[in-house]
Scaffold this motif. Structure first.
Motif, PDB file in Angstrom:
ATOM      1  N   LEU A 133      27.742  60.167  82.572  1.00 53.02           N
ATOM      2  CA  LEU A 133      27.215  58.811  82.735  1.00 53.02           C
ATOM      3  C   LEU A 133      26.620  58.283  81.434  1.00 53.02           C
ATOM      4  O   LEU A 133      26.250  59.051  80.552  1.00 53.02           O
ATOM      5  N   SER A 134      26.480  56.964  81.362  1.00 56.45           N
ATOM      6  CA  SER A 134      25.789  56.340  80.227  1.00 56.45           C
ATOM      7  C   SER A 134      24.288  56.619  80.356  1.00 56.45           C
ATOM      8  O   SER A 134      23.813  57.031  81.424  1.00 56.45           O
ATOM      9  N   GLY A 135      23.565  56.346  79.278  1.00 53.54           N
ATOM     10  CA  GLY A 135      22.109  56.555  79.296  1.00 53.54           C
ATOM     11  C   GLY A 135      21.432  55.761  80.405  1.00 53.54           C
ATOM     12  O   GLY A 135      20.545  56.254  81.094  1.00 53.54           O
ATOM     13  N   GLU A 137      22.772  54.643  83.209  1.00 58.50           N
ATOM     14  CA  GLU A 137      23.139  55.190  84.520  1.00 58.50           C
ATOM     15  C   GLU A 137      22.356  56.470  84.807  1.00 58.50           C
ATOM     16  O   GLU A 137      21.894  56.699  85.925  1.00 58.50           O
ATOM     17  N   GLN A 138      22.196  57.283  83.771  1.00 55.47           N
ATOM     18  CA  GLN A 138      21.420  58.522  83.965  1.00 55.47           C
ATOM     19  C   GLN A 138      19.964  58.201  84.298  1.00 55.47           C
ATOM     20  O   GLN A 138      19.351  58.865  85.128  1.00 55.47           O
ATOM     21  N   LEU A 163      17.374  52.344  75.503  1.00 53.76           N
ATOM     22  CA  LEU A 163      18.458  51.717  76.267  1.00 53.76           C
ATOM     23  C   LEU A 163      18.743  50.311  75.732  1.00 53.76           C
ATOM     24  O   LEU A 163      17.861  49.643  75.197  1.00 53.76           O
ATOM     25  N   VAL A 167      20.604  46.687  79.774  1.00 55.82           N
ATOM     26  CA  VAL A 167      20.273  47.772  80.708  1.00 55.82           C
ATOM     27  C   VAL A 167      18.777  47.755  81.012  1.00 55.82           C
ATOM     28  O   VAL A 167      18.351  47.965  82.151  1.00 55.82           O
TER      29      VAL A 167
END
Ligand SMILES: Nc1ncnc2c1ncn2[C@@H]1O[C@H](COP(=O)(O)OP(=O)(O)O)[C@@H](O)[C@H]1O
Ligand SMILES: [Mg+2]
Length: 232
Positions: A133-135, A137-138, A163, A167
């Motif tokens: 996952l992207s940062g 999403e994590q 981020l 985001v």
């Protein structure tokens, strides 16, 4: 709900926190603001019993947390999202949530499905490995995972650090919805813009001591404190 009373926290011989006191009332979002190295994460670790205070004490719903282990403190209803955004990389998003299900004995408020409604970007990637996952999403996943334990109070340590602005905006809206859903939050942040928009009250920490506390409105009007302790 949470009362931190004059805690002193050390790493080995290094005295890091000095007489730190703060309070969080039910339903509030309270931010702990300070520059890098000010002592925000150490305060959170002190509350969770990861670095137990050597002096002073922490009360949660009038219960003294002294001598309690981190897992016991978590079970009382304190959710903790550390600053490292660590997920179980080889597990899927859904498995990352399922693995903590039932950790608390309280009546579940949060289920996987409700969390996917709250964090819509997670739903379509439920079966993807979390390590991919992207940062952003994590970060959503670590917050969702903490919520699966049905905390009464959520400690969020610099959720937006590193981020992308878009985001950060999404996360801000999500944290704001969590507040509307009745969650109480203690938010450690360097990003004062976001923190001031989200919070009811603020504490400012510098060099291991609380230098200021007040309402967001008061802090907004206090240029001196913000210049001295917050702007880099
Ligand atoms: N594991 C550690 N061992 C020794 N000192 C540490 C450790 N972690 C943090 N520190 C020190 O404690 C102080 C406060 O750090 P920290 O609580 O992480 O600040 P913040 O979260 O506000 O950036 C800093 O001076 C930092 O260097
Ligand atoms: Mg930190």
């Amino acid at each position: 709900m949470l009362k931190v009373e004059g805690i002193h926290v050390y790493y080995g011989l290094s005295h890091i926190l000095f007489e730190v006191s703060l309070e969080v009332h039910p339903g509030e979002v309270v931010c702990l603001l300070g520059r890098n190295g000010a002592g925000k994460s150490t305060t959170m670790r002190g509350i969770m019993g990861l670095n137990p205070p050597r002096q002073g004490k922490v009360l949660f719903e009038d219960q003294d947390l002294s001598g309690k282990k981190p897992f016991e403190i978590a079970r009382l209803g304190l959710g903790y999202v550390p600053d490292d955004r660590r997920v179980f990389a080889d597990l899927t998003v859904a498995e990352n949530l399922d693995i903590v299900e039932g950790v608390s004995k309280r009546k579940p408020q949060w289920t996987r499905d409700r969390l996917f409604e709250f964090f819509p970007p997670l739903a379509p990637i439920a079966h993807r490995k979390a390590g991919l996952l992207s940062g952003g999403e994590q970060q959503m996943l670590t917050i969702a995972r903490a919520l699966m334990t049905n905390p009464k109070l959520l400690l969020l340590d610099e959720p937006t650090e590193g981020l992308a602005p878009l985001v950060v905006k999404t996360l801000e809206e999500q944290i704001s919805s969590l507040k509307e859903a009745g969650l109480t939050v203690l938010l450690a942040e360097q990003n004062q813009k976001m923190a001031l928009r989200l919070s009811d009250r603020a504490y400012v920490i510098d060099n291991g001591s609380i230098r200021y506390h007040g309402t967001i409105q008061e802090l907004r009007e206090n240029d001196e404190v913000r210049r001295k302790y917050l702007l880099v």
